[in-house]
Motif scaffolding. Structure first.
Motif, PDB file in Angstrom:
ATOM      1  N   UNK A   1      42.595  83.387 -93.203  1.00 29.77           N
ATOM      2  CA  UNK A   1      42.667  85.206 -92.291  1.00 29.77           C
ATOM      3  C   UNK A   1      40.572  85.899 -92.215  1.00 29.77           C
TER       4      UNK A   1
ATOM      5  N   UNK B   1      37.352  88.075 -85.774  1.00 30.70           N
ATOM      6  CA  UNK B   1      38.185  88.179 -85.685  1.00 30.70           C
ATOM      7  C   UNK B   1      39.453  89.364 -85.750  1.00 30.70           C
ATOM      8  N   UNK B   2      39.991  87.853 -86.283  1.00 27.19           N
ATOM      9  CA  UNK B   2      40.548  88.450 -87.246  1.00 27.19           C
ATOM     10  C   UNK B   2      40.939  89.999 -88.386  1.00 27.19           C
ATOM     11  N   UNK B   3      39.648  90.022 -88.094  1.00 26.22           N
ATOM     12  CA  UNK B   3      38.967  91.041 -89.136  1.00 26.22           C
ATOM     13  C   UNK B   3      39.164  93.222 -88.018  1.00 26.22           C
ATOM     14  N   UNK B   4      39.462  92.326 -86.651  1.00 25.17           N
ATOM     15  CA  UNK B   4      39.372  93.393 -85.855  1.00 25.17           C
ATOM     16  C   UNK B   4      37.605  93.406 -85.204  1.00 25.17           C
ATOM     17  N   UNK B   5      37.320  92.379 -86.049  1.00 23.74           N
ATOM     18  CA  UNK B   5      35.198  92.568 -85.106  1.00 23.74           C
ATOM     19  C   UNK B   5      35.263  92.475 -83.812  1.00 23.74           C
TER      20      UNK B   5
ATOM     21  N   UNK C   1      32.865  87.645 -93.677  1.00 17.70           N
ATOM     22  CA  UNK C   1      33.061  87.754 -91.354  1.00 17.70           C
ATOM     23  C   UNK C   1      31.792  88.388 -91.475  1.00 17.70           C
TER      24      UNK C   1
ATOM     25  N   UNK D   1      28.152  94.794 -87.813  1.00 16.22           N
ATOM     26  CA  UNK D   1      28.203  95.661 -88.739  1.00 16.22           C
ATOM     27  C   UNK D   1      26.206  95.367 -89.540  1.00 16.22           C
TER      28      UNK D   1
END
Lengths: 426, 426
Positions: A367, A371-375, A391, A395
């Motif tokens: 994970x 992408x999977x962290x919603x960035x 990742x 930011x």
């Protein structure tokens, strides 16, 4: 060499203009880039076919050929990526602090672009689109050097993105493609014009860059990730997580390389681990205590320091949570480590004391991804602790500056007691 | 050398224990340290007298002697500094992001200590107290090397702080004093144990550290700060600000070195500048156009690249706001630059396009300081853009980690479409 110095100086001076563009202009340019990529589909796929043909001649391995391929699915993915970036908040000019130091003396800490970012990336041409769009959204100029296997595809993608960006009013220097590998060494010397280097590639390559440049480097060394099956591990969670973390994409940096198993669950868990991993053709290298329970290859100390990037996993039976934390901090690469446990106290202790960018409970190390962290996307994963960790999305591509608005204030008045600070946060 | 490697490894392992201390324990230790400093006043002042006596024998300059002196006023200042740190919010474990990636899959981005920080600082013994207390408040271990002129004072301060900290339950390794200058070169090699170096000192020294270590460095090169008197400058603000920024503390990095004057106000402003600065014995080095208006020494291009740290200022008449911005970005050190103007559009443009850590309107560059920004204290000022920029207080001494709590989730389910992300910020 002079060519690269002059080029980066020009890009640096364009970078100041980038700070002048509104978020709306940057978003409009991203939209135009997405449209241009779609309407130039045939040209992109033709260029990619040239690279693929050359790859076959060069007998590139099947994983590399897979990464090299840029088809309709990849095109649709990168365009979706740009669309998701459009919907993200502008990372620039966010007020991080707003403080009245005294009457009519106001301090603001606001986010701003870093400036010029050099990214050296591997053979995936979709990475070019992701990095270019992340840098544009965050107001930075990007200098890109892609893998030579993808030279035709990268060149076409670069030309389409550059043309669309400039037509939308972005300065010429917002995106530059370096095609000659020898130019990398010249780039490393341009610490006056380049603010940040992001090398994506092998550990040796990243270390080489760090040793040969004064430019700050963001990246990751090895990805030696661990899973620790605690004494309170639920086997129904442990087995699928271990299989996923090892085999879902074996060449990734967030793939697990070492499994630590608490002695209390080793006898029940290890046979099930062996069965599940062997179905996926994973070779197990176990410590002595592991080999008392299951038959497998023997692990040596160097296994615990190795990023296999392959269907191999090292396994060690350990005595306690504390020993697991100690092992991970000693042998790990501070990337991502997961504990499998139903005991929330053990999970909290693990998360507090394991010195890694990602500390997980009951889920796969895979994970760890922007992408999977919603960035939206990522420019890479950092195992360093400074500036950005884990990742790196938008930011990590901004810095900040302090703006101070006064009305004639001088420091002598404060130093000599005629004025005093109020420090009132607004 | 082996001694230093072993020492830093031990400190690294203590640094993991630091992460385990509550904010309350860290604050209690700071209180005890403040008390211990006060109750050991005589011992500190005696040690300082030894350093001062030796300084007289060594014929140290009067500014160095002034910095070396640690009297009741300095003691009271450092104790006040600790008190103000006590009142600041705990910088650790702040949630920077809280996001539900999916049901029962929660991501947190939380602040945490960096780990082990090496600080090499100049002759001011009060800096030792400030740095030690900032590092303790932020849960970091500090390795300190002070100036040899202050050796006796530093040793006594270190012993008092270390004893009080350990008695309050802080691990031994929280503070280490390196007394041998040769050990600095060994420290530079310990990139596996030291996470960050903060060199405070000359530009040459900082550059030397950057070139000889793989450890990330935070610091500042030169402090070449500018004041730009715009065409809409109010002379009643301009003159006191220029005098303050040049003379309030001439050896500081935030002291102005170059004054840029818009041609439209040069004839009225320059004679007044000359009169005010000459009262303070400041030597003016002017460009040709400056010398058409006032008599002064001649400036050469290298003046604009020089950090005088002395009663000298270079002056240049320029044609526009844009030229001022260009000059500052070209010759400056990205530290702190101030525009004197009543025109808010000009101020905004200056603040947007000048690529410096501090961009000011109508106030002295000398405000660039952690205490004056309300940070309690600072470990230094960074002119780099990564991680921390400008005066570095507690915020610059923390990093973050990602905690991900799951319930058995694997990536294959998302990659193969059986699950999809929700990305709901909490």
């Amino acid at each position: 060499m002079d060519h690269i110095i002059e080029l980066t100086k020009q890009i640096k001076s364009d970078s100041f203009l980038m700070a002048n563009l509104s978020g709306e202009v940057r978003n409009q340019a991203l939209s135009k880039i997405a449209q241009a990529l779609l309407s130039n589909r045939d040209q992109i796929l033709e260029a990619n076919q040239l690279d693929l043909d050359r790859g076959i001649d060069a007998k590139l391995s099947s994983p590399i050929m897979k990464r090299l391929k840029f088809d309709d699915q990849k095109l649709s993915d990168v365009v979706d990526g740009i669309q998701s970036l459009l919907s993200l908040k502008d990372p620039l000019w966010t007020k991080l602090l707003e403080r009245e130091l005294d009457d009519q003396l106001k301090l603001y800490k606001v986010t701003c672009p870093i400036g010029v970012i050099g990214v050296i990336f591997e053979s995936r041409p979709d990475a070019l689109v992701q990095i270019a769009s992340l840098c544009l959204k965050s107001g930075n100029c990007a200098i890109l050097k892609g893998g030579s296997e993808a030279a035709h595809t990268n060149k076409v993608l670069f030309e389409i993105i550059h043309k669309a960006g400039v037509e939308a009013g972005i300065p010429e220097g917002f995106l530059t493609l370096i095609e000659n590998r020898a130019d990398i060494n010249e780039l490393l010397k341009c610490h006056e014009s380049i603010d940040l280097l992001i090398p994506r590639g092998s550990n040796e390559f990243v270390q080489y860059i760090m040793e040969h440049s004064k430019i700050p480097v963001m990246g990751h060394a090895d990805g030696i990730c661990h899973i620790f099956a605690d004494k309170d591990a639920d086997p129904d969670k442990a087995i699928p997580i271990i299989v996923d973390a090892k085999t879902q994409y074996v060449a990734a940096c967030n793939t697990v390389e070492t499994l630590l198993v608490h002695r209390d669950v080793a006898e029940t868990l290890l046979p099930a681990v062996k069965e599940a991993l062997e179905k996926k053709d994973v070779i197990i290298r176990g410590c002595e205590r592991t080999r008392e329970i299951i038959s497998c290859e023997t692990s040596e100390e160097k296994d615990f320091e190795t990023e296999y990037l392959d269907y191999i996993i090292s396994v060690k039976v350990i005595d306690s949570l504390e020993d697991a934390i100690f092992h991970i901090n000693k042998y790990g690469s501070h990337h991502t480590d997961s504990i499998i446990t139903e005991n929330s106290e053990a999970a909290e202790k693990f998360m507090l004391l394991v010195d890694s960018a990602g500390v997980y409970q009951n889920c796969s190390t895979r994970f760890a991804d922007g992408f999977r962290y919603g960035f939206g996307a990522e420019v890479g994963i950092s195992t360093g602790k400074l500036h950005a960790r884990g990742p790196v999305g938008l930011d990590g591509l901004v810095t900040y500056k302090y703006k101070l608005y006064g009305n004639g204030q001088i420091v002598a008045d404060y130093a000599e007691g005629r004025s005093s600070f109020k420090f009132k946060d607004l």
